[in-house]
Enzyme design. Structure first.
Site, mmCIF file in Angstrom:
data_model
loop_
_atom_site.group_PDB
_atom_site.id
_atom_site.type_symbol
_atom_site.label_atom_id
_atom_site.label_comp_id
_atom_site.label_asym_id
_atom_site.label_seq_id
_atom_site.Cartn_x
_atom_site.Cartn_y
_atom_site.Cartn_z
ATOM 1 N N HIS A 91 0.776 -1.169 -0.072
ATOM 2 C CA HIS A 91 0.083 0.050 0.038
ATOM 3 C C HIS A 91 0.890 1.228 0.000
ATOM 4 O O HIS A 91 1.733 1.449 0.732
ATOM 5 C CB HIS A 91 -0.832 0.071 1.294
ATOM 6 C CG HIS A 91 -1.973 -0.896 1.372
ATOM 7 N ND1 HIS A 91 -3.115 -0.807 1.903
ATOM 8 C CD2 HIS A 91 -2.164 -1.827 0.433
ATOM 9 C CE1 HIS A 91 -3.909 -1.730 1.694
ATOM 10 N NE2 HIS A 91 -3.539 -2.478 0.686
ATOM 11 N N TYR A 136 -9.477 5.304 7.551
ATOM 12 C CA TYR A 136 -9.542 5.482 9.162
ATOM 13 C C TYR A 136 -10.591 6.486 8.982
ATOM 14 O O TYR A 136 -10.708 7.549 8.388
ATOM 15 C CB TYR A 136 -8.321 6.022 9.535
ATOM 16 C CG TYR A 136 -7.181 5.117 9.937
ATOM 17 C CD1 TYR A 136 -6.312 4.598 8.631
ATOM 18 C CD2 TYR A 136 -6.904 4.516 10.887
ATOM 19 C CE1 TYR A 136 -5.342 3.668 8.838
ATOM 20 C CE2 TYR A 136 -6.079 3.476 11.228
ATOM 21 C CZ TYR A 136 -5.028 3.059 10.131
ATOM 22 O OH TYR A 136 -4.023 2.427 10.390
ATOM 23 N N PRO A 160 -4.128 -0.286 18.947
ATOM 24 C CA PRO A 160 -3.760 -0.832 17.479
ATOM 25 C C PRO A 160 -3.965 0.267 16.451
ATOM 26 O O PRO A 160 -3.780 0.038 15.210
ATOM 27 C CB PRO A 160 -4.621 -2.063 17.354
ATOM 28 C CG PRO A 160 -5.654 -1.939 18.212
ATOM 29 C CD PRO A 160 -4.999 -1.221 19.455
ATOM 30 N N LYS A 179 0.837 -0.609 15.228
ATOM 31 C CA LYS A 179 2.521 -0.998 15.585
ATOM 32 C C LYS A 179 2.931 -1.988 16.554
ATOM 33 O O LYS A 179 3.881 -2.066 16.604
ATOM 34 C CB LYS A 179 2.873 0.551 16.416
ATOM 35 C CG LYS A 179 2.532 1.725 15.470
ATOM 36 C CD LYS A 179 3.661 1.625 14.510
ATOM 37 C CE LYS A 179 3.677 2.853 13.504
ATOM 38 N NZ LYS A 179 4.283 2.542 12.249
ATOM 39 N N TYR A 224 3.692 6.515 10.340
ATOM 40 C CA TYR A 224 3.214 5.405 9.837
ATOM 41 C C TYR A 224 3.754 4.185 9.093
ATOM 42 O O TYR A 224 3.630 3.016 9.459
ATOM 43 C CB TYR A 224 1.998 5.764 8.932
ATOM 44 C CG TYR A 224 0.818 4.728 8.693
ATOM 45 C CD1 TYR A 224 0.545 4.029 7.553
ATOM 46 C CD2 TYR A 224 -0.153 4.729 9.835
ATOM 47 C CE1 TYR A 224 -0.190 2.967 7.365
ATOM 48 C CE2 TYR A 224 -1.275 3.755 9.577
ATOM 49 C CZ TYR A 224 -1.200 2.908 8.341
ATOM 50 O OH TYR A 224 -2.303 1.990 8.232
HETATM 51 P P1 FAS Z 1 2.547 -12.472 21.140
HETATM 52 O O1 FAS Z 1 1.298 -12.086 22.271
HETATM 53 O O2 FAS Z 1 2.032 -12.504 19.844
HETATM 54 O O3 FAS Z 1 2.980 -13.904 21.575
HETATM 55 C C1 FAS Z 1 3.125 -14.376 22.766
HETATM 56 C C2 FAS Z 1 3.543 -15.776 22.727
HETATM 57 O O4 FAS Z 1 3.565 -16.436 24.061
HETATM 58 C C3 FAS Z 1 1.944 -16.278 22.657
HETATM 59 O O5 FAS Z 1 2.027 -17.217 21.442
HETATM 60 C C4 FAS Z 1 1.575 -16.873 24.024
HETATM 61 O O6 FAS Z 1 0.689 -18.132 23.716
HETATM 62 C C5 FAS Z 1 3.024 -17.351 24.402
HETATM 63 N N1 FAS Z 1 2.892 -17.716 25.999
HETATM 64 C C6 FAS Z 1 2.238 -16.786 26.918
HETATM 65 N N2 FAS Z 1 2.794 -16.957 28.189
HETATM 66 C C7 FAS Z 1 3.616 -18.110 27.749
HETATM 67 C C8 FAS Z 1 4.319 -19.089 28.801
HETATM 68 N N3 FAS Z 1 4.114 -18.878 30.063
HETATM 69 N N4 FAS Z 1 5.200 -19.946 28.295
HETATM 70 C C9 FAS Z 1 5.284 -20.154 26.920
HETATM 71 N N5 FAS Z 1 4.391 -19.300 26.005
HETATM 72 C C10 FAS Z 1 4.040 -18.372 26.440
HETATM 73 N N6 FAS Z 1 -1.061 -5.105 16.500
HETATM 74 C C11 FAS Z 1 -1.362 -4.309 15.371
HETATM 75 O O7 FAS Z 1 -0.375 -3.879 14.965
HETATM 76 N N7 FAS Z 1 -2.730 -4.517 14.801
HETATM 77 C C12 FAS Z 1 -3.655 -5.083 15.299
HETATM 78 O O8 FAS Z 1 -4.492 -5.010 14.706
HETATM 79 C C13 FAS Z 1 -3.426 -5.866 16.445
HETATM 80 N N8 FAS Z 1 -4.641 -6.617 16.862
HETATM 81 C C14 FAS Z 1 -4.428 -7.304 18.180
HETATM 82 C C15 FAS Z 1 -5.443 -8.270 18.853
HETATM 83 C C16 FAS Z 1 -5.357 -8.730 19.876
HETATM 84 C C17 FAS Z 1 -6.557 -9.532 20.429
HETATM 85 C C18 FAS Z 1 -4.203 -8.687 20.630
HETATM 86 C C19 FAS Z 1 -3.943 -9.247 21.960
HETATM 87 C C20 FAS Z 1 -3.118 -8.064 19.902
HETATM 88 C C21 FAS Z 1 -3.259 -7.426 18.732
HETATM 89 N N9 FAS Z 1 -2.117 -6.710 18.185
HETATM 90 C C22 FAS Z 1 -2.234 -5.976 17.159
HETATM 91 C C23 FAS Z 1 -0.816 -6.714 18.843
HETATM 92 C C24 FAS Z 1 -0.456 -7.740 18.303
HETATM 93 O O9 FAS Z 1 -0.174 -8.006 17.196
HETATM 94 C C25 FAS Z 1 1.135 -7.926 19.086
HETATM 95 O O10 FAS Z 1 1.680 -6.530 18.920
HETATM 96 C C26 FAS Z 1 2.034 -8.926 18.705
HETATM 97 O O11 FAS Z 1 1.278 -10.199 18.744
HETATM 98 C C27 FAS Z 1 3.162 -9.038 19.485
HETATM 99 O O12 FAS Z 1 3.831 -10.111 19.293
HETATM 100 P P2 FAS Z 1 4.814 -10.814 20.528
HETATM 101 O O13 FAS Z 1 5.358 -9.974 21.434
HETATM 102 O O14 FAS Z 1 5.373 -12.229 19.781
HETATM 103 O O15 FAS Z 1 3.647 -11.323 21.591
HETATM 104 C C1 PHB Z 2 -5.203 -4.775 10.355
HETATM 105 O O1 PHB Z 2 -4.962 -4.926 9.251
HETATM 106 O O2 PHB Z 2 -5.612 -5.634 11.586
HETATM 107 C C2 PHB Z 2 -5.027 -3.130 10.952
HETATM 108 C C3 PHB Z 2 -4.535 -2.489 10.224
HETATM 109 C C4 PHB Z 2 -4.214 -1.281 10.603
HETATM 110 C C5 PHB Z 2 -4.430 -0.698 12.043
HETATM 111 C C6 PHB Z 2 -4.826 -1.546 12.861
HETATM 112 C C7 PHB Z 2 -5.149 -2.945 12.456
HETATM 113 O O3 PHB Z 2 -4.174 0.460 12.504
#
Ligand code: FAS
Ligand code: PHB
Length: 388
Positions: free
Chosen positions: A72, A201, A289, A293, A381
């Site tokens: 994009h 947005y 989100p 980031k 961004y």
């Molecule tokens: P993660 O949380 O992805 O990974 C951590 C891992 O550790 C998981 O697999 C978990 O099961 C494991 N774990 C936990 N406890 C443990 C233990 N005791 N022993 C072993 N393993 C364990 N970011 C965006 O940029 N855009 C979004 O739209 C967006 N939507 C999101 C929606 C939700 C519901 C959540 C929770 C987050 C969202 N995020 C979004 C943020 C997300 O993308 C995180 O920034 C990203 O997953 C970060 O990656 P990790 O740091 O690897 O953590």
């Molecule tokens: C997504 O594609 O999930 C997404 C993209 C941009 C955002 C948040 C989520 O700011």
């Protein structure tokens, strides 16, 4: 068992770290609490900064990303019934962002690790960290009820916000910054053609909405809701109707494949290191989100950690390890600021009076008409330059 780096968590941070260490001849063991199926099916982030794509390419985990990712060059801000395109590439000397689901990146990295026969243990339980303030830290856990122990030289806490690594650090040694927003996002994944080729947005009197996608046939849509929103009160029809009201324009409906409510929070734990334990990604910080980031910040942390560990295991001392937290936090706080700024600009706050509402609208109006202001949005961004 013994290895050089014990990695707790197989999300983007843990998996990318393991791969980049492997490329540099540094051994690691990854342990993950959930099943492979669960980790690969979690719908989360979707947008990658240009630097994240470059990092994943250099790590050798981006083949499918380059085949299937959607590049994009711009996005649209929609408010007051008008759309305003932000030409990201034009404003940043050609930088772009790529849409590629986090779960796809996680699938790619798991497949690569397992194909290489490298240690990645799913469904572990009772994970605990020992002796992290010494040069011989240890991780214990149980797998199928059998006790396991891993001696290592470094532990990477990549276990996300609800993991055990950050809480393992004595509270007296941690400073926590935490802000919970008075709203959340109701998100859906739908089998429907995205309403636009680029992200929209929207700020509407009913609240924020975001139209994004996962492919040309899968839409990802979000709308602002209450922090304790009861999803059962949102029929598919009500969701589509509210999205259409806030986004305006032609919105193709389709079967909703997944629904969820994501809380909005800004959180930072300082420092991101304690002895031989290094926190990376959501284990150390959470951003709302709005600025897309979360995953990108996790990747940025991993880049810094890989350089510090490469330096250390090459016998060149702990100088970069000692600077790990400060180097990461410099970016973390700039990204926290940007994510907070986009969030407060685009969301409705119930406690905002008419003056604050007018100021928000004036800021949006100024932003849409100012190359200087749009350049600031665009360069944050697409992703700030890395420290290295
Ligand atoms: P993660 O949380 O992805 O990974 C951590 C891992 O550790 C998981 O697999 C978990 O099961 C494991 N774990 C936990 N406890 C443990 C233990 N005791 N022993 C072993 N393993 C364990 N970011 C965006 O940029 N855009 C979004 O739209 C967006 N939507 C999101 C929606 C939700 C519901 C959540 C929770 C987050 C969202 N995020 C979004 C943020 C997300 O993308 C995180 O920034 C990203 O997953 C970060 O990656 P990790 O740091 O690897 O953590
Ligand atoms: C997504 O594609 O999930 C997404 C993209 C941009 C955002 C948040 C989520 O700011």
């Amino acid at each position: 068992m013994r290895t050089q780096v014990g990695i707790i968590g197989a999300g983007p941070a843990g998996l990318l770290l393991a791969q980049m260490l492997h490329q540099r001849g540094i051994d690691s063991v990854v342990i993950e609490a959930r099943s492979r199926a669960h980790v690969e099916s979690r719908i989360r982030a979707g947008l990658l900064e240009q630097g994240s794509v470059r990092t994943m390419t250099e790590a050798g985990v981006a083949d499918r990303l380059h085949r299937e990712g959607l590049v994009h060059r711009g996005l649209e801000l929609r408010f007051g019934g008008q759309g305003h395109r932000v030409d990201l590439a034009d404003l940043t000397g050609g930088k772009v962002v790529t849409i590629y689901g986090q779960q796809e990146a996680v699938k790619d990295m798991i497949a690569l690790r397992l194909a290489a026969g490298l240690p990645l243990h799913f469904e572990v339980a009772d994970v605990a960290i020992h002796d992290m303030a010494t040069a011989r830290p240890r991780i214990t856990w149980t797998q199928d009820g059998v006790a396991q122990s891993l001696d290592c030289e470094v532990i990477a806490g990549c276990d996300g916000f609800h993991g055990i690594c950050r809480p393992a650090i004595p509270a007296a040694d941690l400073r926590i910054f935490d802000r919970i927003y008075p709203f959340a996002w109701l998100g859906i994944l739908a089998q429907s053609r995205p309403m636009s080729e680029e992200l929209i947005y929207a700020r509407h009197t009913h609240g924020f909405a975001l139209a994004t996608m996962r492919s040309t046939s899968i839409s990802r849509l979000y709308l602002q809701c209450a922090p304790d929103e009861d999803l059962s009160l949102w029929s598919d029809d009500r969701i589509w109707s509210e999205l259409r009201a806030r986004l305006g324009g032609a919105l193709e409906e389709g079967p909703i494949l997944q629904k969820g409510v994501t809380a909005m929070r800004s959180f930072v734990a300082e420092p991101m290191r304690h002895g031989r334990l290094f926190l990376a990604g959501d284990a150390a910080h959470i951003v709302p989100p709005t600025g897309a980031k979360g995953m990108n910040l996790a990747i940025a942390d991993v880049r810094v950690l890989v350089r510090a560990l490469e330096h250390f295991f090459a016998g060149r001392g702990e100088a970069l390890m000692d600077r790990y937290s400060a180097t990461c936090l410099d970016r973390v706080w700039k990204v926290q600021r940007f994510s907070w700024w986009m969030t407060q600009l685009l969301h409705r706050y119930d406690d905002h009076d008419d003056f604050e509402e007018r100021v928000r609208l004036a800021e949006l109006d100024y932003l849409a008409g100012s190359t200087a202001a749009l350049t600031t949005l665009a360069e944050n961004y697409v992703g700030l330059p890395y420290a290295d």
